[in-house]
Scaffold this motif. Structure first.
Motif, PDB file in Angstrom:
ATOM      1  N   TYR A  49     -10.985   8.664  10.278  1.00  9.80           N
ATOM      2  CA  TYR A  49     -10.602   9.972  10.810  1.00  9.80           C
ATOM      3  C   TYR A  49     -11.046  10.056  12.269  1.00  9.80           C
ATOM      4  O   TYR A  49     -11.988   9.414  12.690  1.00  9.80           O
ATOM      5  CB  TYR A  49     -11.314  11.095  10.058  1.00  9.80           C
ATOM      6  CG  TYR A  49     -10.892  11.307   8.630  1.00  9.80           C
ATOM      7  CD1 TYR A  49     -11.520  10.626   7.593  1.00  9.80           C
ATOM      8  CD2 TYR A  49      -9.888  12.225   8.303  1.00  9.80           C
ATOM      9  CE1 TYR A  49     -11.158  10.843   6.277  1.00  9.80           C
ATOM     10  CE2 TYR A  49      -9.521  12.445   6.982  1.00  9.80           C
ATOM     11  CZ  TYR A  49     -10.165  11.753   5.985  1.00  9.80           C
ATOM     12  OH  TYR A  49      -9.805  11.971   4.678  1.00  9.80           O
ATOM     13  N   TYR A  92     -11.384   5.120   4.743  1.00  8.47           N
ATOM     14  CA  TYR A  92     -10.552   5.974   5.605  1.00  8.47           C
ATOM     15  C   TYR A  92     -11.143   5.995   7.022  1.00  8.47           C
ATOM     16  O   TYR A  92     -12.363   5.935   7.202  1.00  8.47           O
ATOM     17  CB  TYR A  92     -10.553   7.417   5.087  1.00  8.47           C
ATOM     18  CG  TYR A  92     -10.278   7.572   3.608  1.00  8.47           C
ATOM     19  CD1 TYR A  92     -11.303   7.407   2.675  1.00  8.47           C
ATOM     20  CD2 TYR A  92      -9.008   7.894   3.137  1.00  8.47           C
ATOM     21  CE1 TYR A  92     -11.067   7.555   1.319  1.00  8.47           C
ATOM     22  CE2 TYR A  92      -8.768   8.049   1.775  1.00  8.47           C
ATOM     23  CZ  TYR A  92      -9.805   7.874   0.875  1.00  8.47           C
ATOM     24  OH  TYR A  92      -9.565   8.020  -0.469  1.00  8.47           O
ATOM     25  N   LEU A 132      -6.614  12.310   9.729  1.00 12.23           N
ATOM     26  CA  LEU A 132      -6.584  10.970   9.166  1.00 12.23           C
ATOM     27  C   LEU A 132      -5.789  10.031  10.070  1.00 12.23           C
ATOM     28  O   LEU A 132      -4.653  10.326  10.442  1.00 12.23           O
ATOM     29  CB  LEU A 132      -5.956  11.006   7.768  1.00 12.23           C
ATOM     30  CG  LEU A 132      -5.892   9.688   7.016  1.00 12.23           C
ATOM     31  CD1 LEU A 132      -7.301   9.209   6.653  1.00 12.23           C
ATOM     32  CD2 LEU A 132      -5.047   9.847   5.753  1.00 12.23           C
ATOM     33  N   TYR A 148      -5.801   4.593   6.319  1.00 14.95           N
ATOM     34  CA  TYR A 148      -6.677   4.429   5.177  1.00 14.95           C
ATOM     35  C   TYR A 148      -6.358   3.119   4.460  1.00 14.95           C
ATOM     36  O   TYR A 148      -5.317   2.496   4.719  1.00 14.95           O
ATOM     37  CB  TYR A 148      -6.583   5.619   4.221  1.00 14.95           C
ATOM     38  CG  TYR A 148      -5.241   5.798   3.545  1.00 14.95           C
ATOM     39  CD1 TYR A 148      -4.191   6.441   4.196  1.00 14.95           C
ATOM     40  CD2 TYR A 148      -5.035   5.364   2.236  1.00 14.95           C
ATOM     41  CE1 TYR A 148      -2.965   6.619   3.583  1.00 14.95           C
ATOM     42  CE2 TYR A 148      -3.820   5.546   1.607  1.00 14.95           C
ATOM     43  CZ  TYR A 148      -2.792   6.183   2.280  1.00 14.95           C
ATOM     44  OH  TYR A 148      -1.584   6.364   1.672  1.00 14.95           O
TER      45      TYR A 148
END
Lengths: 113, 113
Positions: free
Chosen positions: B35, B33, B45, B48
């Motif tokens: 962020y 992921y 987010l 991903y």
């Protein structure tokens, strides 16, 4: 809209006392909730996970409660120490979704010696 | 600690330039992921990945692209950086979706002037 709310004001407590941090949410059907610790300049570190059918989880001096009726989780640190000073993030994972956690903004905890 | 390395750790660049951030893991975890963390917003987010060449958008994906050609590497690219993309970027990994916690790198502090 979905919201995760953590107190934006820092929590100041004296060493040895119990720190209690709050995570409230709206418009979520949580499958489970996670708590993370973040120190300045570092990434979050996972602490505890609690499922929606669990009321309480403990790990050493940490305790998490989860009340799906109140839509709230409480995170407790007993016998707090200055080393516990950090920002604590809660993260919700919704049921029926992508299972990727959504994070709250975090609450800063400052433990004074 | 989970083996996650983010590079570079700090970068200053100018508006309009391309920027690529790298996340490297040694845990052989399937999920990765990206962020961003900004004051007042918490962790959000961006994109991903749920496997090699399998990626999907997150909450704030506009202006970003990702690639995952190997299990261990997940790249985040800003094709033409803007000042609004000044932020701290965190990479995270997890063994599976669902109840598995995320493990984070220590972040890349990106400043776009």
């Amino acid at each position: 809209s979905q919201k995760i709310e953590q107190n934006s004001e820092a929590l100041n407590i004296q060493e040895g006392k119990t720190a209690t941090l709050t995570c409230n949410y709206t418009n979520y059907s949580p499958a489970y909730l996670q708590w993370y610790r973040q120190d300045p300049g570092r990434g979050p570190v996972f602490l505890l996970l609690i499922r929606e059918n669990e009321k309480e989880k403990r790990k050493e001096r940490l305790k998490v409660t989860f009340d799906t009726t109140l839509k709230q989780s409480l995170f407790h640190i007993t016998a707090s120490q200055p080393a516990d000073s950090a920002t604590y993030l809660c993260a919700l994972v919704s049921s029926g979704g992508s299972y990727i956690p959504t994070f709250g903004r975090g609450t800063s905890l400052i433990v004074h010696p | 600690d989970a083996g996650i390395t983010q590079s570079p750790r700090h970068k200053v660049t100018e508006t309009g330039t391309p920027v690529t951030l790298r996340c490297h893991q040694t845990e052989n975890h399937r999920y990765m992921y990206w962020y961003r963390q900004d004051p007042g917003h918490g962790l959000r987010l961006i994109h991903y990945s749920y496997g090699v060449k399998d990626t999907d958008k997150g909450e704030v994906s506009d202006g970003y692209s990702v690639s995952r050609s190997k299990t261990e590497d997940f790249l985040l690219t800003l094709e033409s950086a803007t000042s609004s993309q000044t932020s701290v970027y965190f990479c995270a990994i997890s063994a599976s979706e669902g109840h598995q916690p995320q493990h984070f790198g220590d972040g890349t502090r990106l400043s776009i002037l």
